[in-house]
Design an enzyme around this catalytic site. Structure first.
Site, PDB file in Angstrom:
ATOM      1  N   LYS A 244     123.678 -52.545  98.823  1.00  0.00           N
ATOM      2  CA  LYS A 244     123.886 -52.663 100.410  1.00  0.00           C
ATOM      3  C   LYS A 244     124.505 -51.656 101.292  1.00  0.00           C
ATOM      4  CE  LYS A 244     122.851 -56.234 102.670  1.00  0.00           C
ATOM      5  NZ  LYS A 244     122.824 -57.459 103.586  1.00  0.00           N
TER       6      LYS A 244
ATOM      7  N   ASP B 254     123.631 -62.299 100.487  1.00  0.00           N
ATOM      8  CA  ASP B 254     124.529 -62.043 101.432  1.00  0.00           C
ATOM      9  C   ASP B 254     125.688 -62.803 101.934  1.00  0.00           C
ATOM     10  OD1 ASP B 254     122.844 -59.985 101.415  1.00  0.00           O
ATOM     11  OD2 ASP B 254     122.110 -60.315 103.430  1.00  0.00           O
TER      12      ASP B 254
ATOM     13  N   GLY C 255     118.149 -54.061 108.194  1.00  0.00           N
ATOM     14  CA  GLY C 255     118.561 -54.806 109.460  1.00  0.00           C
ATOM     15  C   GLY C 255     119.717 -54.455 109.933  1.00  0.00           C
ATOM     16  N   GLY C 256     120.500 -55.146 111.011  1.00  0.00           N
ATOM     17  CA  GLY C 256     121.486 -54.648 111.772  1.00  0.00           C
ATOM     18  C   GLY C 256     122.818 -54.814 110.788  1.00  0.00           C
TER      19      GLY C 256
ATOM     20  N   ASP D 182     125.025 -67.343 107.849  1.00  0.00           N
ATOM     21  CA  ASP D 182     123.845 -66.612 108.009  1.00  0.00           C
ATOM     22  C   ASP D 182     122.590 -67.246 107.177  1.00  0.00           C
ATOM     23  OD1 ASP D 182     121.966 -64.987 109.050  1.00  0.00           O
ATOM     24  OD2 ASP D 182     122.263 -63.305 108.039  1.00  0.00           O
TER      25      ASP D 182
END
Length: 863
Positions: free
Chosen positions: A41, A160, A21-22, A142
């Site tokens: 990541k 995350d 993803g972004g 998020d």
């Protein structure tokens, strides 16, 4: 850049992609050094534009790595490692994390709403993980089902954590939130899926805190419980508009059998205003844990959905259900009770006077209370809830603080300069003194002591601090800036307390026995009379909101999560105690204030009371005009300032708003009104009010110099003791004339000397021009300085009490001579005369007193 299996990033061998993803690409990798599988990541380089940002991310990653909680996926390291050995790519920033084997929460409830037990088990774990992170100052920003993993054994891990925090640097307006909305890629559905869990403040780009995560969590809970998204819309702009302005469909309309407490939790998390969400995520986690632990009871009582029965059992179950419903209906009709009516009030006292502390005895039918009847000293009494008679206890004059479960009384004995807390058995005996340093006042004396459940110890307020056990400070304080009331929770694990700050008003808080404190509500004009409700777990208290009239006291309740509600709006309904069955002991006070003057040439005093709380503030030098305030109901929310002729020949003239007028200028043109953040000069005649402010100071009081151009000001920097300053009313600024800890008493006629108290409480004379203060001889403990006389060589002083003995103190020698003794022909309900005013020659005077007339009630039906 995508890495294929077998690629090496430093010591990490890529095994398989996990997601992208972004905000980066996530891979399953092998740590060849420790021989374990991890999640790696690879983070976008735009996260680290500039060394300052790179350093900031490292610090945050270190903080995240320090979080040791089973509900948070562990971060092992943040590294900058060379690109793949097979390429010339630049070095990469990678986050190495715990690899979680399981399913995302999205996958777990993709087939529909979760069963109640599983929902609560998952939700409680997420909330506990969030609470741990929020305690460390970390906000996820998020939170969504894709960022929560559920393992095969039901353990929950939040992923995350904290990455969205660094998408956009701080701006001039504060740190605005881009969040994952724009950073998770642009695939159809992905952007919208992220937006659906935003908070309103995120959608508006405003500064966020831990309550943003609570809103996102509430959206997830809604979906887990109903199988529907809270804000389903066809496009991203529509979804953002709905989150900001609209409410989700009621959960009961989708799943009617959801337990009501769960619906309440979700509704609170989804409140548009962050202030209406949980004051602490720990409280949210506790509420969910309690629901989880009681899930079996909810299921057995029909409080949730049940699994569909096999087809062959449907008919038998329907028949059985019909029989049960019919039986239940008949039973309900037979046992039906009338709807709850208004609260029932039963008066316990009938004599004329004022009541202090009151408590239920251990049997729940006896009430112990302190009262001063017909102008007599305070006495302890007992009565029964079904009786109209009271019996005096053979004990010294005292106020009641607490009654233990074993029948021991904690009482407050009057002493000078401070009262003494003692214990004595309700069955009889002599009091045994335990603690000094408390304060004593009737009526409405603070509950300065409370027995722990079981009578195992005594929490006390001493020197404005909460102590338990005696000597161990749980809540610090200082004079006029500390605690006033204490009450133990029924389980003995917490102590509720009220506290006062000159600048911030009253507050209500709780502390555990280790001194970990939490403020439940603050900014009140008054908060007192605490009692824990044995059934709801709330703290009931009597309060007056900031800006409300003096008599506008409400009976309120507050939960440990900070949720407040009004129970009763009645004139001065003060809660004293709550019995185990919910009956409430309430004290109702009527407290008018009278203002009396002896004008020039008069042979008798004149009652100058104007409204319901008239308090004299200052007399003109000739004694013909009186400055006074009205701070009761009639004075309005902000109070009112008046001038009146002392002979009563003309009505009072209202000058403006204010509760804290402090003095009339020598030329009778201005009145100084003091608030913590400003000094206002009110014109006596025509003209506009003038405002004085000095940043960084909280004003306490002020007095005019004879030149009418300067003020002597008592003020303090926040968190510091007060000191004395001089300020020109036009040009300023202030300049100090004392160190910290000095409090103003009087200013000499020539403006060269200030009578004051120092940090130790001793009386001193302070030179305005500078120099060390000198001790003021001849004063005793409890004496108060009224003013200098016209010569400046003497002071008028008095002691507190129902009878006010005013003496002239010769400053040079300390010799005292009686000037006048003021007493009341009917002292019933009056505990002191206050705010005495004198002309410089002592010929005219004014004073005020409040007559407190009280009744004690037992009230049933308050909820």
């Amino acid at each position: 850049m995508t890495f294929s299996p077998g690629t090496r990033l430093g010591p990490y061998e890529i095994l398989a992609p996990l997601g992208a993803g972004g905000m980066g690409e996530v891979y399953r990798a092998r740590d060849t050094r420790l021989n374990r599988d991890v999640a790696v990541k690879v983070l976008p380089e735009e996260f680290f534009e500039g060394e300052e940002r790179r350093s900031r991310f490292r610090r945050e990653a270190t903080l995240l790595a320090s979080l040791n909680h089973p509900g948070i996926a562990a971060i092992y390291s943040f590294e900058e490692i060379p690109g793949p050995s097979s390429s010339s790519a630049p070095s990469r920033n990678v986050l190495v994390m715990e690899l979680i084997e399981g399913q995302t929460l999205r996958k777990v409830f993709s087939a529909g709403p979760l069963p109640l037990k599983k929902l609560l088990a998952v939700a409680a774990q997420i909330a506990e993980g969030l609470a741990k992170a929020h305690e460390a100052g970390i906000v996820h920003r998020d939170l969504k089902p894709e960022n929560v993993m559920v393992t095969k054994d039901g353990a929950v891990k939040i992923l995350d954590f904290g990455l969205a925090k660094f998408v956009e640097p701080p701006s001039a307006e504060g740190e605005r939130t881009q969040t994952a909305t724009a950073s998770l890629g642009t695939e159809a559905g992905v952007v919208l899926g992220t937006i659906l869990y935003m908070s309103p403040e995120q959608a508006l780009g405003e500064k966020v805190d831990y309550r943003t995560d609570q809103f996102s969590f509430g959206s997830m809970l809604y979906e887990m419980a109903t199988g529907k998204r809270a804000f389903p819309r066809a496009s991203a702009p529509e979804a953002m508009a709905a989150i900001i302005r609209e409410e989700p469909a009621p959960m009961a309309s989708i799943t009617p059998d959801l337990p009501l407490p769960l619906r309440w939790i979700v509704e609170r998390c989804l409140a548009k205003d962050p202030e209406d969400r949980y004051a602490s995520t720990k409280d949210l986690a506790r509420d969910l844990a309690r629901l989880r632990d009681g899930a079996s009871d909810l299921l057995s009582s029909g409080g949730t959905r049940a699994a569909a029965p096999p087809a062959r059992r449907v008919g038998r179950l329907v028949a059985l259900a019909g029989a049960l419903m019919a039986g239940a209906l008949l039973a309900a009709l037979a046992l039906r009770k009338p709807a709850a009516g208004p609260p029932a009030w039963r008066a316990l006292t009938f004599r004329r006077g004022s009541i202090g502390g009151a408590r239920f005895a251990p049997d729940g039918k006896t009430v112990v209370y302190a009262a001063a009847w017909q102008g007599q000293p305070a006495q302890l009494y007992t009565t029964r809830v079904d009786s109209t008679e009271s019996t005096a206890l053979p004990l010294p004059s005292a106020n009641l603080a607490s009654v233990s479960s074993k029948g021991m009384l904690a009482i407050v004995l009057p002493r000078e300069p401070a009262a003494v807390i003692a214990e004595v058995s309700l069955a009889g005996g002599a009091p045994r003194e335990l603690v000094d340093g408390a304060w004593f006042s009737l009526p409405g004396a603070p509950a300065v002591a409370d027995w722990a459940p079981g009578g195992t110890g005594l929490a006390v307020v001493r020197n404005w601090q909460v102590e338990f056990p005696v000597g161990k400070v749980l809540v610090p304080g200082r004079p006029y800036d500390g605690a006033g009331h204490v009450r133990f929770s029924p389980d003995g694990r917490r102590i509720a307390y009220s506290s006062f700050s000159f600048a911030k008003g009253h507050l209500l808080g709780v502390t555990d026995l280790d001194g970990n404190r939490k403020i439940l509500c603050d900014g009140l004009d008054y908060a007192a009379s605490l009692a824990w409700h044995p059934r709801t777990g709330e703290i009931w208290f009597s309060a007056r909101e900031r800006g409300s009239p003096f008599g506008a006291i409400e009976l309120q309740a507050v939960s440990l999560s900070g949720k407040r509600r009004v129970i009763l709006r009645a004139p001065t309904a003060l809660v004293e105690d709550i019995a185990p069955d919910g009956r409430v002991l309430v004290r109702s006070d009527e407290s008018p204030t009278t203002m009396t003057c002896l004008p020039p040439g008069a042979s008798h005093e004149v009652d100058l009371s104007w409204q319901d709380f008239s308090t004299g503030i200052d007399l003109s030098d000739d004694g013909r005009e009186l400055l006074f305030t009205e701070t009761g109901v009639a004075g309005g929310a902000k109070g009112a300032v008046y001038m009146r002729r002392t002979d009563g020949s003309a009505p009072a003239v209202r000058l403006g708003e204010g509760r804290n007028a402090r003095g009339l200028s020598p030329d009778r043109q201005w009145v100084v009104e003091v608030s913590p953040d400003r000094i206002v000069l009110l014109p006596v005649g025509a003209g506009e009010a003038r405002t004085i402010r000095d940043e960084g100071l909280e004003y306490r009081t002020a007095a005019w110099f004879r030149d009418g151009q300067r003020l002597l000001v008592e003020a303090a920097a926040p968190g510091n003791p007060p000191r004395l300053w001089v300020r020109n009313v036009v040009s300023g600024p202030l300049h100090p004339i004392t160190a910290g800890g000095f409090r103003f008493a009087a200013l000499s006629p020539d403006g060269k000397t200030v009578a004051a108290t120092d940090a130790s409480g001793g009386a001193v004379l302070v030179p305005v021009a500078g120099g060390p203060p000198e001790p003021l001889p001849g004063l005793s403990a409890g004496d108060r300085i009224l003013r200098f006389d016209a010569t400046g060589k003497n002071l008028f002083v008095y002691g507190k009490g129902i009878s006010m003995r005013i003496e002239r103190l010769e400053i040079a020698t300390g010799q005292r001579t009686i000037w006048k003794e003021i007493s009341l022909s009917d002292p019933t309900g009056v505990d002191r005369i206050f705010n005495a005013q004198l002309t410089p020659d002592g010929a005219c005077y004014c004073y005020s007193y409040t007559r407190n007339l009280t009744r004690l009630y037992v009230v049933e039906g308050l909820r």
